[in-house]
Design a protein around this motif. Structure first.
Motif, short mmCIF file in Angstrom:
data_model
loop_
_atom_site.label_atom_id
_atom_site.label_comp_id
_atom_site.label_asym_id
_atom_site.label_seq_id
_atom_site.Cartn_x
_atom_site.Cartn_y
_atom_site.Cartn_z
N TYR A 112 2.66 9.79 -1.48
CA TYR A 112 2.02 9.53 -2.76
C TYR A 112 2.96 8.75 -3.69
CZ TYR A 112 -1.05 12.98 -0.78
OH TYR A 112 -1.89 13.64 0.08
N ILE A 113 2.40 7.70 -4.29
CA ILE A 113 3.16 6.87 -5.24
C ILE A 113 2.68 7.18 -6.64
CG2 ILE A 113 3.72 4.53 -6.01
CD1 ILE A 113 3.12 3.52 -3.20
N ASN A 114 3.61 7.46 -7.53
CA ASN A 114 3.33 7.62 -8.96
C ASN A 114 4.19 6.62 -9.72
OD1 ASN A 114 1.53 10.12 -9.56
ND2 ASN A 114 2.90 10.79 -7.93
N ASP A 115 3.79 6.30 -10.94
CA ASP A 115 4.60 5.49 -11.87
C ASP A 115 4.80 4.05 -11.46
OD1 ASP A 115 5.07 7.56 -13.79
OD2 ASP A 115 6.50 8.45 -12.38
N VAL A 116 3.92 3.51 -10.63
CA VAL A 116 3.93 2.08 -10.35
C VAL A 116 2.57 1.54 -10.79
CG1 VAL A 116 4.10 0.25 -8.62
CG2 VAL A 116 5.56 2.28 -8.43
N SER A 117 2.61 0.47 -11.59
CA SER A 117 1.38 -0.08 -12.16
C SER A 117 1.20 -1.53 -11.77
CB SER A 117 1.44 0.01 -13.69
OG SER A 117 1.67 1.34 -14.10
N GLU A 118 0.01 -2.03 -11.98
CA GLU A 118 -0.29 -3.44 -11.75
C GLU A 118 0.69 -4.29 -12.57
OE1 GLU A 118 -4.03 -6.55 -12.22
OE2 GLU A 118 -4.40 -4.40 -12.36
N GLY A 119 1.26 -5.31 -11.92
CA GLY A 119 2.18 -6.21 -12.59
C GLY A 119 3.65 -5.79 -12.52
N ASP A 120 3.92 -4.55 -12.13
CA ASP A 120 5.32 -4.12 -11.99
C ASP A 120 6.00 -4.95 -10.90
OD1 ASP A 120 5.17 -2.12 -13.89
OD2 ASP A 120 5.01 -0.47 -12.45
N ARG A 121 7.22 -5.35 -11.18
CA ARG A 121 8.03 -6.07 -10.19
C ARG A 121 8.98 -5.06 -9.56
NH1 ARG A 121 8.67 -11.37 -10.08
NH2 ARG A 121 10.93 -11.27 -9.95
N VAL A 122 8.83 -4.86 -8.24
CA VAL A 122 9.56 -3.76 -7.59
C VAL A 122 10.46 -4.24 -6.46
CG1 VAL A 122 7.78 -2.08 -8.22
CG2 VAL A 122 7.69 -3.19 -5.98
N LEU A 123 11.55 -3.50 -6.29
CA LEU A 123 12.44 -3.62 -5.14
C LEU A 123 12.19 -2.38 -4.29
CD1 LEU A 123 14.97 -4.58 -3.52
CD2 LEU A 123 16.34 -3.25 -5.15
N VAL A 124 11.84 -2.58 -3.03
CA VAL A 124 11.64 -1.46 -2.11
C VAL A 124 12.94 -1.27 -1.32
CG1 VAL A 124 10.30 -0.56 -0.17
CG2 VAL A 124 9.16 -1.94 -1.94
N LEU A 125 13.47 -0.06 -1.33
CA LEU A 125 14.70 0.27 -0.60
C LEU A 125 14.43 1.40 0.38
CD1 LEU A 125 17.61 0.40 -3.24
CD2 LEU A 125 17.10 -1.40 -1.59
N ASP A 126 15.01 1.31 1.57
CA ASP A 126 14.90 2.39 2.54
C ASP A 126 16.17 2.45 3.37
OD1 ASP A 126 13.74 4.56 3.79
OD2 ASP A 126 12.17 3.44 4.81
N ASP A 127 16.32 3.54 4.11
CA ASP A 127 17.53 3.75 4.90
C ASP A 127 17.50 2.95 6.20
OD1 ASP A 127 15.48 5.47 5.83
OD2 ASP A 127 16.90 6.89 6.65
N VAL A 128 16.40 3.09 6.97
CA VAL A 128 16.34 2.49 8.30
C VAL A 128 15.01 1.77 8.50
CG1 VAL A 128 16.32 2.97 10.79
CG2 VAL A 128 17.86 4.25 9.31
N LEU A 129 15.08 0.58 9.09
CA LEU A 129 13.89 -0.13 9.54
C LEU A 129 13.85 0.03 11.05
CD1 LEU A 129 11.50 -2.10 9.31
CD2 LEU A 129 13.16 -3.97 9.32
N SER A 130 12.87 0.80 11.54
CA SER A 130 12.75 1.05 12.97
C SER A 130 11.47 0.41 13.47
CB SER A 130 12.77 2.56 13.23
OG SER A 130 12.74 2.83 14.60
N THR A 131 10.35 1.11 13.37
CA THR A 131 9.07 0.53 13.79
C THR A 131 8.47 -0.33 12.68
OG1 THR A 131 7.75 2.38 12.96
CG2 THR A 131 8.59 2.55 15.22
N GLY A 132 8.88 -0.08 11.44
CA GLY A 132 8.32 -0.80 10.30
C GLY A 132 7.08 -0.14 9.72
N GLY A 133 6.63 0.95 10.33
CA GLY A 133 5.41 1.61 9.88
C GLY A 133 5.48 2.11 8.46
N THR A 134 6.57 2.74 8.10
CA THR A 134 6.71 3.28 6.75
C THR A 134 6.73 2.15 5.72
OG1 THR A 134 7.93 5.19 7.57
CG2 THR A 134 8.17 4.68 5.22
N LEU A 135 7.59 1.15 5.94
CA LEU A 135 7.69 0.06 4.97
C LEU A 135 6.38 -0.72 4.86
CD1 LEU A 135 11.33 -1.25 5.46
CD2 LEU A 135 10.37 -0.10 3.47
N ARG A 136 5.70 -0.92 5.97
CA ARG A 136 4.43 -1.64 5.92
C ARG A 136 3.41 -0.88 5.07
NH1 ARG A 136 1.09 -4.62 10.72
NH2 ARG A 136 -0.57 -5.38 9.38
#
Length: 189
Positions: A112-136
């Protein structure tokens, strides 16, 4: 291999313990697992590399999935003064909350994502890119909200194709590895 000229991240990965999970050899690392202990020097090095590599201009929020993105993203937030949004596995029912289904090579669950609105410019950060399922799933949910995903960074990439390869969405990574014959190998991509 002489580890004297290596940075902390390379050295820590080459020294990472390997465990067997079914048919899969899995490295255990402080960034991806929280064990062995995360040394401040390693976290500091990673944060500096992220800040140098990521597109940070006019970014409104850092977005990271719980749980293993939190320590990295907290440190980047402290260094950049960019607020942090954690995508949680718990539903709170707050106004504007958006659900997404996280599918990895290992599991599927709602987040669940909270506190992100239309027009927000975001940087997505994660620990590991494996299958890419989470980031996608995260990127698709952020685009559904109407946020502008300025950049995406994962600390460690496991070698091989990901679900993001065909999307045209580039994920910057600091290092690429694979496990061969019970050892972590750094891969040049």
């Amino acid at each position: 291999m002489d580890t004297g000229d290596m940075d902390q991240l390379e050295r820590s990965l080459l020294e990472a313990p390997i465990i067997q999970k079914g048919d899969y050899q899995y490295f255990v690392h402080p960034i991806s697992d929280g064990v062995p202990m995360l040394k401040p020097q390693l976290l500091r090095e990673i944060v500096i590399k992220i800040i140098r590599k990521a597109e940070l201009e006019d970014v409104d929020k850092i977005v990271t999935p719980a749980a293993m993105g939190i320590h990295i993203s907290t440190a980047v937030s402290l260094m950049t003064d960019i607020p942090l949004v954690v995508i949680r596995k718990r539903q709170y029912g707050l106004d504007g909350e958006v659900a997404l289904t996280q599918e990895t090579g290992y599991s599927e669950e709602e987040m669940y994502i909270n506190d992100v609105s239309e027009g927000d410019r975001v940087l997505v950060l994660d620990d590991v890119l494996s299958t890419g399922g989470t980031l996608r799933a995260i990127i698709e949910a952020l685009e559904y909200i109407g946020a502008d995903v300025v950049d995406t960074v994962a600390v460690i990439k496991k070698a091989g194709p990901t679900e993001l390869d065909e999307t045209g969405h580039d994920v910057k990574t600091l290092i690429t590895v694979e496990v061969e014959d019970g050892e972590v190998v750094i891969v040049e991509e």
